[in-house]
Design a protein around this motif. Structure first.
Motif, PDB file in Angstrom:
ATOM      1  N   UNK A   1       0.829  -1.220   0.193  1.00 45.12           N
ATOM      2  CA  UNK A   1      -0.021   0.115  -0.018  1.00 45.12           C
ATOM      3  C   UNK A   1       0.917   1.257   0.009  1.00 45.12           C
ATOM      4  N   UNK A  11       9.266  12.397   0.585  1.00 47.43           N
ATOM      5  CA  UNK A  11       9.442  11.680   2.045  1.00 47.43           C
ATOM      6  C   UNK A  11      10.247  12.266   3.051  1.00 47.43           C
ATOM      7  N   UNK A  12      10.427  13.599   2.880  1.00 47.27           N
ATOM      8  CA  UNK A  12      11.450  14.070   4.062  1.00 47.27           C
ATOM      9  C   UNK A  12      10.751  13.982   5.611  1.00 47.27           C
ATOM     10  N   UNK A  49      21.956  14.057  -6.540  1.00 44.87           N
ATOM     11  CA  UNK A  49      23.262  14.836  -6.003  1.00 44.87           C
ATOM     12  C   UNK A  49      22.676  16.124  -5.340  1.00 44.87           C
ATOM     13  N   UNK A  93      14.042   9.539 -10.393  1.00 45.67           N
ATOM     14  CA  UNK A  93      14.593   9.087  -9.258  1.00 45.67           C
ATOM     15  C   UNK A  93      13.603   9.440  -8.194  1.00 45.67           C
TER      16      UNK A  93
ATOM     17  N   UNK B  48      17.675   7.276  -3.653  1.00 48.00           N
ATOM     18  CA  UNK B  48      17.041   8.724  -3.449  1.00 48.00           C
ATOM     19  C   UNK B  48      15.940   9.125  -2.284  1.00 48.00           C
ATOM     20  N   UNK B  49      14.987   8.181  -2.213  1.00 45.42           N
ATOM     21  CA  UNK B  49      13.936   8.388  -1.258  1.00 45.42           C
ATOM     22  C   UNK B  49      14.321   7.872   0.248  1.00 45.42           C
ATOM     23  N   UNK B  51      17.350   8.610   1.112  1.00 44.55           N
ATOM     24  CA  UNK B  51      18.161  10.043   1.336  1.00 44.55           C
ATOM     25  C   UNK B  51      17.075  11.007   1.749  1.00 44.55           C
ATOM     26  N   UNK B  52      16.139  11.066   1.090  1.00 48.19           N
ATOM     27  CA  UNK B  52      14.885  12.049   1.427  1.00 48.19           C
ATOM     28  C   UNK B  52      14.478  12.003   2.800  1.00 48.19           C
ATOM     29  N   UNK B  53      14.179  10.416   3.118  1.00 47.28           N
ATOM     30  CA  UNK B  53      13.577  10.079   4.150  1.00 47.28           C
ATOM     31  C   UNK B  53      14.719  10.256   5.613  1.00 47.28           C
ATOM     32  N   UNK B  92      22.286   4.018 -10.411  1.00 47.14           N
ATOM     33  CA  UNK B  92      21.474   4.800 -11.474  1.00 47.14           C
ATOM     34  C   UNK B  92      21.176   6.057 -10.970  1.00 47.14           C
ATOM     35  N   UNK B  93      21.208   6.556  -9.840  1.00 50.36           N
ATOM     36  CA  UNK B  93      21.013   7.736  -9.313  1.00 50.36           C
ATOM     37  C   UNK B  93      22.339   8.600  -8.938  1.00 50.36           C
ATOM     38  N   UNK B  94      23.436   7.857  -8.630  1.00 50.12           N
ATOM     39  CA  UNK B  94      24.436   8.523  -8.050  1.00 50.12           C
ATOM     40  C   UNK B  94      25.764   7.926  -8.818  1.00 50.12           C
ATOM     41  N   UNK B 266       7.276  -1.308  -1.227  1.00 54.60           N
ATOM     42  CA  UNK B 266       5.808  -1.020  -1.131  1.00 54.60           C
ATOM     43  C   UNK B 266       5.212   0.232  -1.119  1.00 54.60           C
ATOM     44  N   UNK B 267       5.732   0.917   0.101  1.00 55.06           N
ATOM     45  CA  UNK B 267       5.164   2.130   0.343  1.00 55.06           C
ATOM     46  C   UNK B 267       5.577   3.362  -0.794  1.00 55.06           C
ATOM     47  N   UNK B 268       6.702   3.399  -1.118  1.00 56.55           N
ATOM     48  CA  UNK B 268       7.083   4.367  -1.854  1.00 56.55           C
ATOM     49  C   UNK B 268       7.256   4.138  -3.498  1.00 56.55           C
ATOM     50  N   UNK B 269       7.156   2.707  -3.912  1.00 54.16           N
ATOM     51  CA  UNK B 269       7.424   2.327  -5.070  1.00 54.16           C
ATOM     52  C   UNK B 269       8.531   3.023  -6.013  1.00 54.16           C
ATOM     53  N   UNK B 270       9.567   3.215  -5.233  1.00 55.65           N
ATOM     54  CA  UNK B 270      10.739   4.224  -5.768  1.00 55.65           C
ATOM     55  C   UNK B 270      11.285   3.467  -7.188  1.00 55.65           C
ATOM     56  N   UNK B 271      11.545   4.494  -8.069  1.00 54.15           N
ATOM     57  CA  UNK B 271      12.249   4.063  -9.401  1.00 54.15           C
ATOM     58  C   UNK B 271      13.630   3.594  -8.902  1.00 54.15           C
TER      59      UNK B 271
END
Lengths: 395, 395
Positions: A1, A11-12, A49, A93, B48-49, B51-53, B92-94, B266-271
């Motif tokens: 979910x 998602x900070x 980055x 990303x 990245x997610x 990192x954001x969290x 893929x991001x860094x 599942x929660x963020x479906x990050x790429x």
């Protein structure tokens, strides 16, 4: 979910962002495109980055602070297309925010998360930026009210640039009355308002860019506007040609985007998402002669459009060439759509004049915006026109 | 001009990370894979997610603190493959950290930035983690000394998990003497050291996995070891079959990786980057029966290997099937290589026994590691063997 089915928010961690206990926007919640600094959080620009380098900001961008001071509550940072250099509403990303009005279609960008958050009703309004269409495109695609203000009218201090001579700060709401409440805070009054009787103009060349079925979908709502504001006189709004407008716009945007982000890209060679990488590579090759020609063209175009509008002229025009492309479309198809869109979006972009997109039409079950473009500085007046139009539709 | 031609480091803001003014590691600089918390910085796990969290961490992981307390200076966080679930040395991001010993070849991963930083001489040593080969593979590929310690020997507290029953904390240096200095700090003494006369064993089945030209490249250095430690007795190290080992390893790793990151995904479906996305999707489908069978197998395999080694047996074996693949290889080719590599890497992974990779061979102008695998808890003894071997090579 999914925690956020709209995929709208970054998602900070939750941090306290104080707001005034009362004020004209009390009780409202708003999202902020992750180009604007908010104290206690990083600012990513949708780029990993940049996020890593950001650190935690200690100051809140003045425009965000203005909303907090007016009593609105900060609900979170919203996903932006990477470095704001995209209209696809997808970030390689951070994902693709979902269009709340047409989930199988792109949200548009780069203010994609803000448009997704508002279109899903997760917030009352959200801040975005518009350089080449990044508020107007998602507003049209997601069925929202969205303004590209007069260039410089709403402060972008404390926000990441894309192309400073084109960048503007706009916002989204689901309806016009709320849009006007936010306008009172962010715009205040116009120094030189539009007169009570405007001169509605129909840029036949812009309308001529539409496929017949799109023009047909917009015809009834355009007729409403004419019934309300008076018959629209046909004019030619473009200068030289749409191709000339398109290329001059892109040369200015590309050069400035490269001045903004080229050093970062050269230093870190960050893996950029599809389309974004190619656009920056193209931007790095824009020549000085192209930039000089574009700057000269912009001066002439602005004079042309200013003369056309005078103090009372308002263009009635489509915001975008069509409803949002499908999410399943190829990158190449999206690029084609983007190039078509820039041809109509660049009137406001090149001139710096304000353009409002209104969610008054639809096609194929998806929203289709129609817009008004006014002389510079008439932003609040433009919103007032929308208030009259919306009231007439409701009544 | 890249700020970091090795692409080894995360571009976090500079923060003070105090270290002891003196100690056994004074004067040395080290990098830390961005799975470990360092107070004042976020921890991204290459995602990245995440990192954001992350927010800014307030505590430093004990293993990092131990190095600081020993006088070593923190030089920065290093890029990890995304969520550490890759051996390709590409994020893929860094970006893709550069193999300092063979720039046209992958660095290997997931401790790719740490290996790149050490192989470029940007730091003296760097921390990594090894779940399925993430220290040993880049050590072999980049011409470095690298240890996968006995499972649990070096603390992973304050570090992001991948598959906890397999995760270990290792490190890289360019030479054995410095490796031993760091070992004194991170390992201390073995409770039960290897005897002074070890029983060198040659797992003929593992060697049989090599292409003839790879075995040939390793033959002279294997002969050195035999000259030094005594002729290696042929043994069969694998249990049942390499295919069985491979699948049981992958089922444990996949299930645990999904237990670690599945909720986040599942929660963020990050790429997720190429390969990583597919591996997590595969992991989500590992069945309970497969996990139970793998757990039972692991117990039997560990007993088998423990019996084979006794208190004095040390396997002399290749670390990887070959030199690093080319950066230009396809994702599919890298996946094939990875699957071949897991067959030899999983002996240490499934058993939890320590394995050291030494940069004593090469092929096609690129480094090729050779390794020693010892009974559990003999980590410092294993490093001591490498010290004797390196000294013999130097002398």
């Amino acid at each position: 979910m999914l925690h956020d089915p709209a995929r709208a928010f970054m998602p900070y961690p939750e941090v306290p962002v104080p707001h005034a206990p009362s004020g004209p926007l009390a009780g409202l919640r708003f999202g902020v495109k992750d180009l604007f600094d908010v104290a206690g959080l990083p600012t990513s620009g949708g780029q990993p980055f940049m996020l890593a380098m950001s650190g935690v900001k200690t100051r809140t961008a003045p425009t965000v602070q203005r909303l907090l001071d007016a009593g609105a509550a900060f609900a979170g940072k919203t996903v932006t297309d990477e470095l704001a250099f995209s209209m696809n509403g997808s970030n390689a990303h951070f994902g693709a925010p979902v269009n709340g009005a047409a989930p199988d279609r792109i949200s548009g960008g780069s203010s994609s998360g803000s448009a997704a958050a508002v279109s899903h009703g997760l917030v009352d309004f959200a801040l975005g930026t518009d350089t080449g269409g990044s508020v107007r495109a998602p507003a049209s695609h997601c069925g929202l009210v969205g303004l590209r203000p007069t260039h410089g009218r709403v402060s972008l201090e404390g926000a990441l640039d894309l192309a400073p001579s084109l960048d503007t700060c706009g916002w989204f709401t689901r309806d016009v009355p709320l849009f006007a409440r936010v306008a009172d805070v962010l715009l205040g009054d116009d120094a030189r308002p539009l007169p009570s009787r405007i001169r509605l103009l129909r840029p036949t060349d812009v309308w001529g860019l539409l496929a017949p079925e799109v023009a047909e979908a917009l015809a009834p709502v355009a007729a409403q506007a004419e019934a309300l504001f008076g018959a629209a006189a046909p004019v030619e709004a473009a200068f030289e040609s749409f191709d000339a407008m398109y290329w001059h716009f892109r040369h200015i945007q590309g050069r400035e985007a490269w001045m903004t982000d080229g050093d970062f890209i050269r230093r870190f060679a960050p893996p950029l998402g599809p389309g974004v990488a190619e656009r920056f590579a193209w931007s790095s090759r824009v020549g000085d002669d192209q930039v000089a020609a574009a700057a000269a063209f912009r001066v002439r175009f602005r004079a042309h459009l200013a003369a056309l509008l005078g103090d009372d002229g308002v263009l009635l025009m489509p915001t975008m060439p069509d409803v949002a492309p499908l999410r399943s479309d190829t990158e190449a198809a999206l690029e084609d759509y983007r190039n078509a869109a820039i041809r109509m979006l660049c009137l406001s972009g090149l001139s710096g004049f304000p353009q409002l997109s209104l969610p008054f039409a639809s096609r194929l079950g998806a929203p289709l915006g129609i817009g008004l473009l006014a002389p510079p500085g008439r932003d609040r007046s433009l919103v007032a026109l929308a208030e009259r139009w919306a009231a007439a539709r409701a009544g």
